[in-house]
Design a protein around this motif. Sequence first.
Motif, PDB file in Angstrom:
ATOM      1  N   VAL B  32      -6.679  -3.983   6.416  1.00  0.00           N
ATOM      2  CA  VAL B  32      -7.872  -4.343   5.633  1.00  0.00           C
ATOM      3  C   VAL B  32      -8.713  -3.093   5.381  1.00  0.00           C
ATOM      4  CG1 VAL B  32     -10.038  -5.655   5.700  1.00  0.00           C
ATOM      5  CG2 VAL B  32      -7.899  -6.745   6.387  1.00  0.00           C
ATOM      6  N   LYS B  34      -7.811  -0.001   5.248  1.00  0.00           N
ATOM      7  CA  LYS B  34      -7.186   0.938   4.301  1.00  0.00           C
ATOM      8  C   LYS B  34      -7.197   0.407   2.870  1.00  0.00           C
ATOM      9  CE  LYS B  34      -4.448   3.359   7.670  1.00  0.00           C
ATOM     10  NZ  LYS B  34      -3.313   3.169   8.550  1.00  0.00           N
ATOM     11  N   SER B  35      -7.320  -0.925   2.731  1.00  0.00           N
ATOM     12  CA  SER B  35      -7.272  -1.478   1.375  1.00  0.00           C
ATOM     13  C   SER B  35      -8.657  -1.550   0.724  1.00  0.00           C
ATOM     14  CB  SER B  35      -6.624  -2.860   1.396  1.00  0.00           C
ATOM     15  OG  SER B  35      -7.424  -3.750   2.130  1.00  0.00           O
ATOM     16  N   PRO B  37     -10.823   0.787  -0.233  1.00  0.00           N
ATOM     17  CA  PRO B  37     -11.049   1.665  -1.397  1.00  0.00           C
ATOM     18  C   PRO B  37     -10.464   1.123  -2.707  1.00  0.00           C
ATOM     19  CG  PRO B  37     -10.248   2.928   0.469  1.00  0.00           C
ATOM     20  CD  PRO B  37     -10.138   1.487   0.855  1.00  0.00           C
ATOM     21  N   LEU B  38      -9.498   0.231  -2.572  1.00  0.00           N
ATOM     22  CA  LEU B  38      -8.866  -0.352  -3.760  1.00  0.00           C
ATOM     23  C   LEU B  38      -9.881  -1.113  -4.615  1.00  0.00           C
ATOM     24  CD1 LEU B  38      -5.932  -0.519  -4.771  1.00  0.00           C
ATOM     25  CD2 LEU B  38      -5.701  -2.640  -3.522  1.00  0.00           C
ATOM     26  N   PHE B  39     -10.893  -1.661  -3.972  1.00  0.00           N
ATOM     27  CA  PHE B  39     -11.867  -2.486  -4.691  1.00  0.00           C
ATOM     28  C   PHE B  39     -13.183  -1.741  -4.937  1.00  0.00           C
ATOM     29  CE2 PHE B  39      -9.036  -5.245  -2.279  1.00  0.00           C
ATOM     30  CZ  PHE B  39      -8.505  -5.999  -3.309  1.00  0.00           C
ATOM     31  N   THR B  43     -12.753   4.194  -7.687  1.00  0.00           N
ATOM     32  CA  THR B  43     -11.325   4.372  -7.946  1.00  0.00           C
ATOM     33  C   THR B  43     -11.001   4.198  -9.429  1.00  0.00           C
ATOM     34  OG1 THR B  43     -10.901   2.066  -7.501  1.00  0.00           O
ATOM     35  CG2 THR B  43     -10.604   3.602  -5.673  1.00  0.00           C
TER      36      THR B  43
END
Lengths: 449, 54
Positions: B32, B34-35, B37-39, B43
């Motif tokens: 969770v 590490k994910s 930055p995806l949102f 980015t």
Amino acid sequence: MSILQILDRDRTIGPPGFNRWLIPPAALSVHLCIGEIYGFSVFNVPLTRVIGITQSIENRDWTIPQVGWIYSIALIMLGLSAAFLGKWVERVGPRRTMFASACCFCGGLSLASLGVAWHQLWVIYLGYGVIGGIGLGLGYIAPVSTLVKWFPDRPGMATGLAIMGFGGGALIGAPLGVELMRYFESPTSVGVKEAFLVMACGYFVFMMFGAFTVRVPAPGWQPKGYVPQTQAKKLVTNAHVGVDTAWKTPQFWLLWTVLCMNVTAGIGILGQASKMCQDMFGVSKEVAGGFAGLLSLFNMGGRFFWSSTSDWTGRKGIYCVYFLLGAVLYSLVPFTQKIHSVTLFVLVTAVIISMYGGGFATIPAYLRDLFGTMHLGAVHGRLITAWSMAAVLGPQLVNYVSTYQTDHGVARAEAYNLTMYLMVGLLVIGLICNLLITPVHERHHHQAA
Amino acid sequence: MEIDQRDSSPVAIAFAWIIVLIPLSWGVYQSVIKSVPLFEPTTAPTAMPSPSKH
């Protein structure tokens, strides 16, 4: 009493009063360890710098394609060992099988550690690939039929719990491997050999917990309040089909194709997740890595959620959902790229991967419905060969088609669109096979002597 | 062969589940984190251009 006697099937029969809720953690402890294979990619780059340490030295260090074979050999051996040792697993029971799995998997890891220390790639192929791969196959099928026998009222949920662990293994194995390599990293070592050795010891202890907790139900045991259905559902049999008969029936091969199509489509995305995210949306490597981790989370969660749901919907129904909803979602992937919505892309692919995991977890319950529990582990083992086939087909399909597209001038961001439509085609084939599945004919049923 | 007739202890059951849930929760937490930055808006997604073919 010798260690071998403790492992006997007769000595693992659950006594009266034994609580069946001890079985899922026993199964999980094995699957969480062997699921480490899904996170093996964290070792790829460090393995190419064993001599050079800070950078790979040409002609002395191993290359990525050479290292990639470790994972492939392990998966091939998983399929082969599950297929060929399934009958042995049924005969000796889950404890001895889990013990053997721990010895092979952790012994293989230790041998791979030596292979890194000696810088002999063939030792790693033999250790992690061949011996470790046999451990994977044994550990994968070991608890499945036991769980189904302990939970005749909720077989989907039970197998979902165990197989969820295999998906979860990557969530633990990948960061654990990274942390261990970081800890052992030195000017003379990339930390891989030490990491392999520590993981082998840790996993062995954890798997022993599973092996010595697992029990098989006494003959005729049933959970309190459970009333077997007298009016059998259309696809659910109360009879049993032997493994040598089962794999000659059309139902077995239809299910084989169902699993193969579902896995090919899913693994194509899972294996290329990081690269796809970078190519389609231009995100950084680190962010794309987070995306791959998130998919692993949904891969794990989907195994429990969808498989448990199948206890209510029936297996045929849930596979129709995987294929129909999957086809719609795969067709949506190009649209998410068109509107540049990373969030929508993540949501769509997360649901797709949850159904990929769900397909794995629901298969044992589907097999139990069609062939009974007598040789469930062995039949499941033979069906796992569909996974090995898909593990080769899926990534190759995505790689080949997307590379072909970019070579012919298609924008890299759009190079995956055609692949997604091909995946839809695979799912349609899977749907047709699923719809063709009918109950196994009575002439195949095992006759008690 | 001796058969243990006692019921399984609730403590043993809780212990067994805790043993497997601790490492699993750690793995979930790591994924969770590490994910996230995806949102994050930083980015800013930009599609990669096609490789030039001449």
